[in-house]
Structure formats: C-alpha cells, structure tokens
Design a protein around this motif. Structure first.
Motif, PDB file in Angstrom:
ATOM      1  N   HIS A   1      -9.751  46.321 -40.875  1.00  0.00           N
ATOM      2  CA  HIS A   1     -10.149  46.201 -39.463  1.00  0.00           C
ATOM      3  C   HIS A   1     -10.504  47.555 -38.867  1.00  0.00           C
ATOM      4  O   HIS A   1     -10.129  48.609 -39.416  1.00  0.00           O
ATOM      5  N   THR A   2     -11.166  47.517 -37.744  1.00  0.00           N
ATOM      6  CA  THR A   2     -11.524  48.739 -37.012  1.00  0.00           C
ATOM      7  C   THR A   2     -10.270  49.316 -36.350  1.00  0.00           C
ATOM      8  O   THR A   2      -9.286  48.617 -36.130  1.00  0.00           O
ATOM      9  N   GLN A   3     -10.320  50.615 -36.044  1.00  0.00           N
ATOM     10  CA  GLN A   3      -9.234  51.311 -35.334  1.00  0.00           C
ATOM     11  C   GLN A   3      -7.868  51.146 -35.998  1.00  0.00           C
ATOM     12  O   GLN A   3      -6.861  50.857 -35.330  1.00  0.00           O
TER      13      GLN A   3
ATOM     14  N   LYS B   1      -6.416  44.812 -27.326  1.00  0.00           N
ATOM     15  CA  LYS B   1      -5.000  45.158 -27.109  1.00  0.00           C
ATOM     16  C   LYS B   1      -4.758  46.532 -27.726  1.00  0.00           C
ATOM     17  O   LYS B   1      -5.473  46.939 -28.638  1.00  0.00           O
ATOM     18  N   PRO B   2      -3.700  47.232 -27.277  1.00  0.00           N
ATOM     19  CA  PRO B   2      -3.386  48.536 -27.889  1.00  0.00           C
ATOM     20  C   PRO B   2      -2.963  48.388 -29.349  1.00  0.00           C
ATOM     21  O   PRO B   2      -2.476  47.332 -29.752  1.00  0.00           O
TER      22      PRO B   2
ATOM     23  N   ASP C   1     -11.890  44.779 -31.170  1.00  0.00           N
ATOM     24  CA  ASP C   1     -12.370  44.721 -29.782  1.00  0.00           C
ATOM     25  C   ASP C   1     -13.226  43.493 -29.479  1.00  0.00           C
ATOM     26  O   ASP C   1     -13.394  43.146 -28.303  1.00  0.00           O
ATOM     27  N   SER C   2     -13.785  42.865 -30.508  1.00  0.00           N
ATOM     28  CA  SER C   2     -14.655  41.708 -30.257  1.00  0.00           C
ATOM     29  C   SER C   2     -14.125  40.436 -30.910  1.00  0.00           C
ATOM     30  O   SER C   2     -14.578  39.333 -30.585  1.00  0.00           O
TER      31      SER C   2
ATOM     32  N   VAL D   1     -13.648  52.679 -43.273  1.00  0.00           N
ATOM     33  CA  VAL D   1     -13.052  51.373 -43.549  1.00  0.00           C
ATOM     34  C   VAL D   1     -13.855  50.590 -44.595  1.00  0.00           C
ATOM     35  O   VAL D   1     -13.267  49.910 -45.450  1.00  0.00           O
ATOM     36  N   ASP D   2     -15.188  50.689 -44.565  1.00  0.00           N
ATOM     37  CA  ASP D   2     -15.986  49.978 -45.571  1.00  0.00           C
ATOM     38  C   ASP D   2     -15.690  50.508 -46.973  1.00  0.00           C
ATOM     39  O   ASP D   2     -15.552  49.734 -47.927  1.00  0.00           O
TER      40      ASP D   2
END
Lengths: 155, 155
Positions: free
Chosen positions: B82-84, A16-17, B147-148, B117-118
């Motif tokens: 989290h990523t992004q 999702k965005p 994303d996953s 992030v780590d």
C-alpha cells in the motif's frame, strides 16, 4: 477482487492517519473464517493486524510488533486464536513428511502445530513477555469460536 | 472488543468450512487502514489472510503459505502492499538504532524497510517464485491507495 474493490472505493470513507487510533496490534490466525475488523468491531485505522498460520508468535511477528510499537505508537496486543484450527489436525513431523513427499524438499522450519488452543494462547503470551525488543508487553489472549462467532478471553 | 464481538455473534451468518472457498491466500501489510475482507470483497470463509509489517515475504509467510496450500487447498496468492507505508519512513540501520536506544538490545533481524512500493511487490513475487515448498506459485501483486481506497495491479 479488483472489481469488488471498485465498489469499495466508490463508498470509501476517507483517509486516516498511519498510526493506529486505538494503539493496539492484533495477532491472529490466517483462518478464512475470521474477518477481524468485523468480529472485533474495529473501524478503519483502529489497529494493526498481524496474521499467520496459527496466530503463533514467530520472529516475524516480533519484528512486526516491534515496528508497530517503536514506529507507530501501539501499546497493547490482542491475540486471536480460534476453534477448529488447521494446525490442530497435524503435527510438525507429519507436516514436514507431507511437504517432502509432494515437493521433494523437507522444510527446515516447523509448522508450529498444536493440540490445546488455550495452552497455545498462553504460550504466545509467554513468548511476547519474553521478547526484549518491545516497549509494552500488555497482552490479552482470546479464542474465537468459528461456529458461533463468539470470542472469549483466555485466563 | 469483547463487547463489540457480542453484536457480531448476534448477527453471525453461520459456520463455513476450514478450506478457503476461493482457494486463495492473501499476503498483506498489517496497516490499520486495510480491512481486507471489505476492500477485496471477500466473504466469510473465502481466503486465508496473512499479514505482517510491510506485507513482505519472510520465512514465516512461506510457512503460512505452505500450510495454506498443502493442508487447506489454496492455489493462488494475492499480494497487497500500500501507499504511505510506515516501512518507507525508515531504513534497517536507523530502525535497529532506534530499538537499541529504547531497549538496550539491538534486534538480530532486519526491519525490511523499502523505498519503492512497486519494486517491493516485485521482490515479493520473486521470493514466492523461488520457494521450493509451495505447490502453486500463481501470484499477483497489487498496491492499495490508502487515500482513495483503490487497488491497482503491479505489472
């Protein structure tokens, strides 16, 4: 939790965005009885969720709301306080005494205990409306009943 | 949200104690793509959930963790970054500039932007281990892939 997450990833609904679809940020108490996505009917990607002890408005909540609005486009705020909050069972002096007795150090910050939950929601609304850093101060306050699962708006 | 809550209340599973059953407090980012009860396999009443922009350790998070441990019996802490993350797309000076341009007021607090992030998870672990007010500093840090749906532990 890592094992349970494997099940989640196996049925993961997809990306999702980063910008919340409903342009809302929720500010709520950390209470373990409030799965907010479920009780507010939120879908993945719908809303930012900011939580702390009491769901009170602190400088850190204002930081988070400012980022939510300026960087990620939210324009409404929903507050979720609740019945039987742990912060109604103490007061700021008694809590500081407790921490000092157990750790030898007295915290320089207040616990932010409160007695009337509706009054505390109104105080949170007032603090948001006074903040100079937000782009929108559209805010509605609610109280969640942990024994019935029902949410009601505070007028 | 009030309408969606009526459905929740109709299938409400019943009351739970105020003390988290798994004696855990989760500290996570406010990101809209993280329904924490779902992705960590938490049941109603299992864990405190503290969330802010970035899932970073601030004075308000320490206040919440101190209340969680001293008043409500939690003894472990799980971090979920989290990523992004939106806080990886800015820096503290650029963000203060943005707020000042839009509102005329420069915030006195930092956005707490980060790049790796780590590293940010390790910094959070360090800040928890340095806090003098906690009863337990048992903490594990994770990163969630938006994303996953997969969570991985940071060593």
């Amino acid at each position: 939790m890592l094992e349970a997450n494997a099940d989640w990833a196996a049925r993961f609904p997809g990306s999702k965005p980063v910008r919340p679809a409903r342009e809302v940020a929720v500010v709520a108490c950390m209470d373990a009885r409030m799965p907010l996505f479920g009780l507010l009917g939120l879908a993945l990607g719908d809303a930012h969720v900011i939580r702390n002890a009491g769901g009170v408005i602190t400088e850190d909540v204002i930081r988070s709301l400012t980022i939510s609005q300026h960087l990620l486009g939210t324009r409404e705020i929903v507050l979720v306080h609740h019945t039987q909050c742990g912060l109604q069972s103490t007061d700021d002096v008694a809590f500081a005494d407790l921490v000092e007795q157990s750790t030898g150090r007295r915290p320089p910050w207040a616990a932010r205990a409160f007695s009337d939950v509706d009054d505390d929601v109104r105080e949170s609304i007032r603090l948001i409306q006074e903040s100079p850093y937000l782009l929108s101060r559209q805010v509605r306050g609610t109280v969640y009943d942990v024994d019935s699962g029902r949410l009601r708006e505070v007028e």
